[in-house]
Design a protein around this motif. Structure first.
Motif, PDB file in Angstrom:
ATOM      1  N   PHE A   1       0.835  -1.203   0.000  1.00 58.65           N
ATOM      2  CA  PHE A   1       0.000   0.000   0.000  1.00 58.65           C
ATOM      3  C   PHE A   1       0.870   1.253   0.000  1.00 58.65           C
ATOM      4  CE2 PHE A   1      -3.409  -2.780   0.544  1.00 58.65           C
ATOM      5  CZ  PHE A   1      -4.623  -2.132   0.713  1.00 58.65           C
ATOM      6  N   GLU A   2       1.937   1.244   0.800  1.00 64.00           N
ATOM      7  CA  GLU A   2       2.852   2.391   0.837  1.00 64.00           C
ATOM      8  C   GLU A   2       3.520   2.590  -0.527  1.00 64.00           C
ATOM      9  OE1 GLU A   2       5.359   1.203   4.042  1.00 64.00           O
ATOM     10  OE2 GLU A   2       4.144   2.230   5.580  1.00 64.00           O
ATOM     11  N   HIS A   3       3.804   1.495  -1.186  1.00 60.81           N
ATOM     12  CA  HIS A   3       4.400   1.544  -2.529  1.00 60.81           C
ATOM     13  C   HIS A   3       3.435   2.222  -3.511  1.00 60.81           C
ATOM     14  CE1 HIS A   3       6.765   0.268  -5.985  1.00 60.81           C
ATOM     15  NE2 HIS A   3       5.705  -0.351  -6.487  1.00 60.81           N
ATOM     16  N   TYR A   4       2.170   1.829  -3.467  1.00 61.11           N
ATOM     17  CA  TYR A   4       1.168   2.439  -4.346  1.00 61.11           C
ATOM     18  C   TYR A   4       1.029   3.936  -4.073  1.00 61.11           C
ATOM     19  CZ  TYR A   4      -0.531  -2.270  -5.559  1.00 61.11           C
ATOM     20  OH  TYR A   4      -0.643  -3.565  -6.017  1.00 61.11           O
ATOM     21  N   ILE A   5       0.931   4.293  -2.796  1.00 58.93           N
ATOM     22  CA  ILE A   5       0.721   5.699  -2.428  1.00 58.93           C
ATOM     23  C   ILE A   5       1.928   6.542  -2.813  1.00 58.93           C
ATOM     24  CG2 ILE A   5       0.303   7.291  -0.511  1.00 58.93           C
ATOM     25  CD1 ILE A   5      -2.082   5.452  -1.402  1.00 58.93           C
ATOM     26  N   PHE A   6       3.128   5.985  -2.647  1.00 64.98           N
ATOM     27  CA  PHE A   6       4.345   6.698  -3.036  1.00 64.98           C
ATOM     28  C   PHE A   6       4.281   7.109  -4.506  1.00 64.98           C
ATOM     29  CE2 PHE A   6       8.537   6.342  -5.088  1.00 64.98           C
ATOM     30  CZ  PHE A   6       9.250   7.302  -4.399  1.00 64.98           C
ATOM     31  N   TYR A   7       3.906   6.176  -5.369  1.00 62.82           N
ATOM     32  CA  TYR A   7       3.873   6.484  -6.810  1.00 62.82           C
ATOM     33  C   TYR A   7       2.701   7.400  -7.163  1.00 62.82           C
ATOM     34  CZ  TYR A   7       7.819   3.656  -8.190  1.00 62.82           C
ATOM     35  OH  TYR A   7       9.100   3.187  -8.360  1.00 62.82           O
ATOM     36  N   LEU A   8       1.577   7.247  -6.488  1.00 69.73           N
ATOM     37  CA  LEU A   8       0.449   8.147  -6.752  1.00 69.73           C
ATOM     38  C   LEU A   8       0.792   9.582  -6.339  1.00 69.73           C
ATOM     39  CD1 LEU A   8      -2.635   5.977  -5.694  1.00 69.73           C
ATOM     40  CD2 LEU A   8      -1.992   6.686  -8.021  1.00 69.73           C
ATOM     41  N   GLU A   9       1.525   9.733  -5.245  1.00 66.56           N
ATOM     42  CA  GLU A   9       1.966  11.070  -4.824  1.00 66.56           C
ATOM     43  C   GLU A   9       2.856  11.699  -5.878  1.00 66.56           C
ATOM     44  OE1 GLU A   9       2.068  10.739   0.076  1.00 66.56           O
ATOM     45  OE2 GLU A   9       3.805  10.091  -1.105  1.00 66.56           O
ATOM     46  N   ILE A  10       3.837  10.945  -6.344  1.00 69.88           N
ATOM     47  CA  ILE A  10       4.764  11.465  -7.346  1.00 69.88           C
ATOM     48  C   ILE A  10       4.035  11.843  -8.624  1.00 69.88           C
ATOM     49  CG2 ILE A  10       6.646  10.809  -8.895  1.00 69.88           C
ATOM     50  CD1 ILE A  10       7.860   9.243  -6.601  1.00 69.88           C
ATOM     51  N   LEU A  11       3.103  11.001  -9.045  1.00 71.01           N
ATOM     52  CA  LEU A  11       2.403  11.221 -10.303  1.00 71.01           C
ATOM     53  C   LEU A  11       1.370  12.338 -10.211  1.00 71.01           C
ATOM     54  CD1 LEU A  11       1.844   7.474 -11.273  1.00 71.01           C
ATOM     55  CD2 LEU A  11       3.463   9.057 -12.350  1.00 71.01           C
ATOM     56  N   CYS A  12       0.658  12.412  -9.090  1.00 77.38           N
ATOM     57  CA  CYS A  12      -0.467  13.359  -8.978  1.00 77.38           C
ATOM     58  C   CYS A  12      -0.109  14.667  -8.276  1.00 77.38           C
ATOM     59  CB  CYS A  12      -1.625  12.713  -8.237  1.00 77.38           C
ATOM     60  SG  CYS A  12      -2.282  11.239  -9.038  1.00 77.38           S
ATOM     61  N   ILE A  13       0.891  14.621  -7.387  1.00 74.11           N
ATOM     62  CA  ILE A  13       1.255  15.814  -6.622  1.00 74.11           C
ATOM     63  C   ILE A  13       2.642  16.322  -6.993  1.00 74.11           C
ATOM     64  CG2 ILE A  13       1.337  16.815  -4.292  1.00 74.11           C
ATOM     65  CD1 ILE A  13      -0.299  14.508  -3.275  1.00 74.11           C
ATOM     66  N   GLY A  14       3.437  15.462  -7.618  1.00 74.21           N
ATOM     67  CA  GLY A  14       4.772  15.878  -8.024  1.00 74.21           C
ATOM     68  C   GLY A  14       5.824  15.693  -6.956  1.00 74.21           C
ATOM     69  N   ASP A  15       5.443  15.169  -5.797  1.00 74.13           N
ATOM     70  CA  ASP A  15       6.382  14.940  -4.706  1.00 74.13           C
ATOM     71  C   ASP A  15       5.805  13.885  -3.778  1.00 74.13           C
ATOM     72  OD1 ASP A  15       8.622  15.190  -3.146  1.00 74.13           O
ATOM     73  OD2 ASP A  15       8.286  17.287  -2.585  1.00 74.13           O
ATOM     74  N   TYR A  16       6.637  13.316  -2.901  1.00 74.42           N
ATOM     75  CA  TYR A  16       6.127  12.324  -1.962  1.00 74.42           C
ATOM     76  C   TYR A  16       6.333  12.820  -0.531  1.00 74.42           C
ATOM     77  CZ  TYR A  16      11.052  10.913  -1.449  1.00 74.42           C
ATOM     78  OH  TYR A  16      12.389  10.906  -1.208  1.00 74.42           O
TER      79      TYR A  16
ATOM     80  N   VAL B   1      -3.685   5.731 -13.671  1.00 74.80           N
ATOM     81  CA  VAL B   1      -3.023   7.035 -13.575  1.00 74.80           C
ATOM     82  C   VAL B   1      -1.792   7.068 -14.471  1.00 74.80           C
ATOM     83  CG1 VAL B   1      -1.714   8.561 -12.032  1.00 74.80           C
ATOM     84  CG2 VAL B   1      -3.905   7.613 -11.289  1.00 74.80           C
ATOM     85  N   PHE B   2      -1.011   5.999 -14.475  1.00 79.20           N
ATOM     86  CA  PHE B   2       0.148   5.915 -15.375  1.00 79.20           C
ATOM     87  C   PHE B   2      -0.299   6.103 -16.830  1.00 79.20           C
ATOM     88  CE2 PHE B   2       3.041   3.823 -12.207  1.00 79.20           C
ATOM     89  CZ  PHE B   2       4.183   4.548 -12.507  1.00 79.20           C
ATOM     90  N   ASP B   3      -1.351   5.393 -17.220  1.00 75.64           N
ATOM     91  CA  ASP B   3      -1.828   5.466 -18.614  1.00 75.64           C
ATOM     92  C   ASP B   3      -2.359   6.848 -18.953  1.00 75.64           C
ATOM     93  OD1 ASP B   3      -1.165   2.814 -18.891  1.00 75.64           O
ATOM     94  OD2 ASP B   3      -3.204   2.065 -18.579  1.00 75.64           O
ATOM     95  N   GLU B   4      -3.140   7.420 -18.039  1.00 79.53           N
ATOM     96  CA  GLU B   4      -3.755   8.728 -18.295  1.00 79.53           C
ATOM     97  C   GLU B   4      -2.700   9.824 -18.378  1.00 79.53           C
ATOM     98  OE1 GLU B   4      -6.759  11.200 -19.291  1.00 79.53           O
ATOM     99  OE2 GLU B   4      -6.863   9.012 -19.043  1.00 79.53           O
ATOM    100  N   ILE B   5      -1.666   9.735 -17.539  1.00 78.12           N
ATOM    101  CA  ILE B   5      -0.610  10.751 -17.538  1.00 78.12           C
ATOM    102  C   ILE B   5       0.148  10.752 -18.861  1.00 78.12           C
ATOM    103  CG2 ILE B   5       1.690  11.187 -16.574  1.00 78.12           C
ATOM    104  CD1 ILE B   5       0.471  10.743 -13.820  1.00 78.12           C
TER     105      ILE B   5
END
Length: 523
Positions: free
Chosen positions: A163-178, A253-257
């Protein structure tokens, strides 16, 4: 002399935001500014690049940044030179998507607006995605191994890492930072503002915690106490299902970005026109009670003096409605719709339902289906259903107590030398209320909280239409039967209303209702 930063008038709060950003620019050396719009979050992104290598820690916590989000639906990103360099090196495409020619609104004299070509960034983006999958597959393999060895506590620890792994990448992709310094729950709460879909995955236990994360963390307690029973294994299926859905979100999110990075123009947002619900008069009244979702689980028509009334049985998802409010809602709907609608409402928060699944899961699973939802304030209510409902003998205990009370009542009634009816009314009111609470518990698998007897009685009629057959007995009474049953109104003056001629009616009513309850326990 520096030029003023102008927020385009396409932003609904452009003037006030212009004042705020220029006030900030008077204290900090702003190089570039961009105004983007996120279709995902339905909010604007105002991204400001300053000359400082690192952004001062107090800047992102500034009052004007918080105000911009709360009042102007705008996320403010302050980025120093190091933040920009790291963002580009990471390959998340955040800067390419939100800082480009179509979003550019300000450049200070002496600075150039140049960033690496998209082709180079896409190459780094592919590497970022490969790194994501590499770690994910390793964790997947370890989780499967732990399950095969019945090491469930270890599996929970590994799920937490996943779960932490998923959230880490979602932060980077959606917020630009973790934000690794915060707890996992805090990070998910923050992410909701950028990716509202996250709200549909996990039910909140409090404003800042989640049932699923709490269940995963129970592994730490189980290890510390060396007691496997501390592990919340009733969430095992829900954890797996949530993990699968979270995985899909990351992949989407990866695909949409990748798609949006190649198409950077800002298209206008089209507002969808929703169809008017046939229950709109009722929904409009209920919205003032801060309801998150409404489920219509039964509907019927009643006729009185050639006038038809639609009766709606509703589950209201809200943490702001008390039991007194439910009866007020019942009266308000009837009055304000001029009798066209009546409602039979029950209300619980999502957290309350989650915590009582061990007893009421079967009922809520039948009620809380998408087809029954007639209103959502935000996103659908998330409930983490358990693999199975636990057995409870609570209903049987209440049934036994109710029978004992009835036997005591009959014993008093049989006393020929009884000089007064004092106290019999209190026993009867308690008896009828208890029967009314036990009956839906035995038939529907749901015992309401201490709600008004009129709502409780309607639930009994829904549970078994035979309860409606008692109406003829109720009409024989010269007083309001439901006011009589209402405990707090019956406390002092019930005895003055009861005469010998009333007891045979109440006796028949009590016996008939108890016979219906008895049949449920004979099965």
């Amino acid at each position: 002399m520096s030029h003023k930063i102008i927020i385009p008038n396409t932003h609904p709060h452009h003037q006030r935001l212009t004042d705020s950003i220029n006030s900030f620019a008077g204290k900090h050396d702003v190089k570039l500014a961009f105004l983007s719009y996120s279709k995902t979050s339905q909010k604007h992104f105002l991204i400001v690049h300053i000359k400082d290598t690192h952004v001062p820690e107090d800047v992102q916590k500034s009052k004007w940044i918080r105000k911009a989000l709360e009042q102007f639906d705008t996320h403010i990103f302050i980025m120093g030179e190091q933040n920009v360099a790291v963002g580009l090196r990471r390959g998340s495409l955040f800067i390419n998507r939100h800082c480009n020619a179509s979003t550019f609104i300000y450049k200070k004299e002496g600075h150039e607006f140049t960033y690496p070509k998209l082709s180079k960034q896409l190459k780094k983006f592919r590497q970022l995605k490969e790194d994501y999958y590499h770690t994910k597959f390793l964790l997947d393999a370890e989780i499967e191994g732990a399950k095969e060895n019945n090491a469930f506590s270890m599996a929970y620890h590994l799920y937490l890492s996943l779960f932490e792994h998923y959230i880490f990448y979602l932060e980077i992709l959606c917020i630009g930072d973790y934000f690794s310094k915060g707890s996992l729950s805090e990070r998910i709460v923050r992410l909701e503002g950028f990716l509202p879909e996250v709200k549909t995955l996990m039910l909140k236990k409090t404003e800042n915690t989640y049932f699923i994360i709490d269940a995963l963390n129970s592994a730490k307690k189980a290890d510390k106490e060396q007691e496997l029973s501390s592990l919340k294994d009733e969430f095992e299926d829900a954890i797996f299902q949530t993990e699968q859905r979270l995985q899909s979100v990351v992949e989407n999110v990866f695909d949409e970005i990748k798609k949006t990075a190649k198409k950077t123009e800002q298209n206008p947002i089209l507002i969808e026109h929703k169809e008017v619900s046939p229950y709109e008069p009722v929904i409009t009244i209920l919205e003032r009670f801060r309801i998150r979702e409404i489920f219509l689980f039964h509907q019927e028509e009643e006729s009185f003096e050639n006038k038809k009334t639609t009766v709606l049985y509703l589950l209201l998802i809200s943490s702001k409605i008390n039991n007194d409010s439910l009866f007020n809602i019942m009266q308000m709907v009837s009055k304000q719709t001029e009798g066209r609608f009546n409602v039979v409402p029950i209300a619980h928060s999502g957290a309350w339902i989650q915590e009582h699944l061990w007893e009421y899961q079967e009922f809520f699973q039948k009620v809380m289906i998408p087809e029954n939802s007639i209103f959502q304030a935000d996103v659908p209510t998330v409930i983490h259903w358990h693999k199975e409902q636990l057995y409870s003998d609570t209903c049987a205990m209440h049934y036994r107590d109710c029978n004992e009370l009835y036997e005591k009542y009959k014993l008093l009634r049989s006393q020929e030398e009884l000089k007064s009816n004092e106290g019999l009314g209190l026993i009867l009111s308690a008896l009828f209320y208890r029967i009314g609470a036990i009956f839906p518990y035995a038939t529907l698998g749901y015992r309401p909280n201490d709600i008004n007897i009129r709502i409780l009685w309607k639930l009994c009629e829904y549970a078994d239409p035979k309860v409606k057959n008692f109406t003829y007995l109720i009409k024989k009474l010269p007083f309001d039967f439901f006011e009589f049953i209402n405990p707090h109104k019956n406390l002092y003056w019930n005895f003055s209303q009861l005469g010998e001629k009333h007891f045979p009616i109440l006796d028949e009513l009590a016996q008939g209702f108890l016979d219906l309850v008895d049949k449920q326990f004979e099965k």
